[in-house]
Motif scaffolding. Structure first.
Motif, short mmCIF file in Angstrom:
data_model
loop_
_atom_site.label_atom_id
_atom_site.label_comp_id
_atom_site.label_asym_id
_atom_site.label_seq_id
_atom_site.Cartn_x
_atom_site.Cartn_y
_atom_site.Cartn_z
N GLU A 151 -8.95 -0.18 3.12
CA GLU A 151 -8.26 0.69 4.08
C GLU A 151 -7.02 1.32 3.45
N THR A 152 -6.35 0.57 2.62
CA THR A 152 -5.11 1.09 2.03
C THR A 152 -5.43 2.22 1.07
N ARG A 205 3.05 -0.83 0.39
CA ARG A 205 1.66 -0.38 0.43
C ARG A 205 0.77 -1.29 -0.42
N SER A 228 -8.50 -4.21 10.08
CA SER A 228 -7.85 -2.92 10.28
C SER A 228 -6.55 -2.85 9.50
N LEU A 229 -6.27 -1.64 9.07
CA LEU A 229 -5.02 -1.41 8.35
C LEU A 229 -3.84 -1.45 9.30
N LEU A 230 -4.05 -1.02 10.52
CA LEU A 230 -2.91 -0.79 11.41
C LEU A 230 -2.60 -2.01 12.24
N GLN A 232 -10.88 4.42 13.11
CA GLN A 232 -9.80 4.17 12.16
C GLN A 232 -9.94 4.98 10.88
N THR A 255 -1.17 6.82 9.50
CA THR A 255 -1.22 5.68 8.58
C THR A 255 0.05 5.62 7.74
N THR A 298 3.02 4.58 9.94
CA THR A 298 3.02 3.18 10.34
C THR A 298 3.33 2.28 9.15
N GLN A 299 2.81 2.67 7.98
CA GLN A 299 3.09 1.85 6.80
C GLN A 299 4.57 1.92 6.43
#
Lengths: 269, 208
Positions: free
Chosen positions: A210-211, A242, A267-269, B102, B126, B129-130
């Motif tokens: 996902e990253t 990250r 999930s990434l989030l 997603q 993304t 949020t990161q």
């Protein structure tokens, strides 16, 4: 716990292998996992990004040719649990011989045996599928493949996967694909977006991480300063975070492997 | 409309190789990411039928102010999604509401199209949020990102998790929905999706 030996490889050059190896290694160490980042590329990209110009140090080349011990070549960092093994100095005329040496089981095998106290060994392979990459795939437990978010890089993914499949069939049946990582994503560039979209569409969530690592000037600045990107701001630069997220994804994926479940990626989030 | 150049974007062989090397099979996601579109592609993978759930409350918990959601007689997941998004659109007097997975792929949408392409929104969401997570640390998750442009209605993007997947819901124009209020909306969506999933699996079991 056994050492997870990860070959970071790509057929195409300039996709961010060294960036991935160094910053992921730092992130894993920061998360409490002893990690050695090993450079197999005689271009000495890792050493060049960390050392002052003109300075060299012994490394993997000297270890496998027997002129220094691993302990003498291994570079401890100020980050607890993170060590580096640079490629060492390889005469350009001897680069092919170095690669051939690494392709033999007796090349990397003893080095990895000596590093079995580590939780992770990340092998930063040179581009292409020369002897060093084949040697790394032959002794690795996993392969991590960076995909530069540009069209030409997509084409090369299949080549490195076919190489990995060949090594697994003939030499290292335990070799697993850890996953694919999208690198150098430029969301303002249509072509880059197309690549990312194609990867999201076609690769399974359990394969594609996902990253996503963006293209950002901070990576160039980090290279200029000779530090991992996390060190580019007080505390931790967000881009360092990250790589911690990627490291966390990897740890979850490995944990699922251990219990024998290859479920969907978190999930990434 | 993006132009497909050469054969770089045909990843079928590479994807199959990754499945072999990773030991996974292609699995449809909420938006049918890995599968060809089908009438039920928007529903989750069939699972063994769990015990029958308690009847889903029809109204939004808390103070969402959106009124009662009437469960439609949906045979396909698209019908349920459409009803849910239309309920949200009408309740907020919004210009458009949409849902995506997603990976930025559209699940459903009603009303006007978003002025920012979904992939761009996802990338921004993304990144934001990161970055915010890195600055704010644990325990302060980002639930909403708003997009604004001078000549456009503001658009908000929320997310919630369902069966391990992240669902993103975008709202353009209309009344602004707070993150806490969205939690109530998300709860209704989760319940409705779960009830639909159970009903569908039971129906498939009956047929099988």
């Amino acid at each position: 716990m056994e050492t997870t030996r990860v070959a970071i490889c790509s057929h195409k050059g300039g996709v961010g292998k060294t960036t991935l190896a160094l910053n992921l290694g730092l992130a894993l160490a920061q998360l409490g996992h002893r990690t050695t980042v090993m450079e197999l590329d005689s271009q000495e990209s890792l050493a060049a990004s960390l050392l002052r110009p003109g300075r060299t140090m012994p490394g993997l080349h000297e270890v496998v040719t027997g002129s220094v011990t691993l302990g003498e070549a291994l570079v401890a960092t100020k980050v607890p649990g993170l060590s580096l093994l640079p490629a060492g100095h390889v005469d350009p005329l001897e680069a092919v011989g170095f690669q051939s040496l690494l392709a033999q089981p007796e090349g990397l095998g003893p080095v990895l045996e000596a590093l079995k106290g580590e939780r992770f060994v990340l092998m930063d392979c040179p581009s292409g599928v020369g002897g060093a990459t084949l040697g790394a795939l032959g002794v690795a437990t996993h392969t991590l493949i960076p995909i530069q978010a540009e069209p030409l890089s997509l084409r090369s993914v299949q080549l490195v996967l076919e190489t990995m499949a060949g090594v697994r069939d003939r030499r290292n049946p335990d070799l697993e694909l850890l996953g694919l990582v999208l690198m150098m994503f430029d969301r303002d560039a249509d072509a880059s977006m197309e690549v990312v979209r194609a990867a999201w569409r076609d690769f399974d969530p359990e394969v594609l991480f996902e990253t996503v690592v963006p293209r950002s000037p901070v990576y160039l600045d980090a290279s200029l300063h000779g530090v991992p990107v996390a060190f580019m701001a007080p505390g931790m630069h967000p881009e360092g975070r990250r790589f911690q997220m990627l490291a966390e994804e990897i740890l979850r994926r490995l944990a699922r492997e251990e219990v024998g479940h290859a479920g969907p990626a978190q999930s990434l989030l | 409309m993006p132009v497909q150049h050469r054969a770089y974007f045909e990843l079928g062989v590479a994807a199959e190789l990754t499945r072999r090397l990773r030991g996974t099979q292609a699995a449809p996601t909420v938006a049918g990411r890995a599968a060809a579109p089908s009438p039920t592609a928007l529903a989750p993978e069939p699972q063994p039928a769990p015990p029958a759930p308690a009847p889903a409350p029809a109204a939004v918990a808390g103070s969402s102010g959106l009124g009662t959601f009437h469960t439609p007689e949906a045979r396909y997941a698209e019908e349920l999604w459409e009803a849910l998004l239309r309920w949200l659109k009408e309740g907020l007097d919004a210009e458009g509401v949409f849902a995506m997975d997603q990976h930025g792929f559209s699940i459903a949408g009603v009303g006007s199209e978003p002025f920012v392409p979904p992939e761009v929104m996802l990338a921004a969401f993304t990144s934001m949020t990161q970055l915010l997570d890195a600055y704010l640390g644990e325990g302060q998750p980002v639930r909403k990102v708003e997009f604004t442009a001078e000549d456009r209605s503001p658009m908000a993007l929320f997310h919630f998790s369902w069966t391990g997947q992240t669902i993103l819901v975008g709202v353009s124009g209309g009344r602004r929905l707070g993150a806490e209020e969205f939690a109530g909306v998300a709860a209704v969506m989760e319940r409705e999706l779960e009830a639909f999933s159970v009903k569908r699996n039971q129906a498939e079991g009956d047929v099988g």
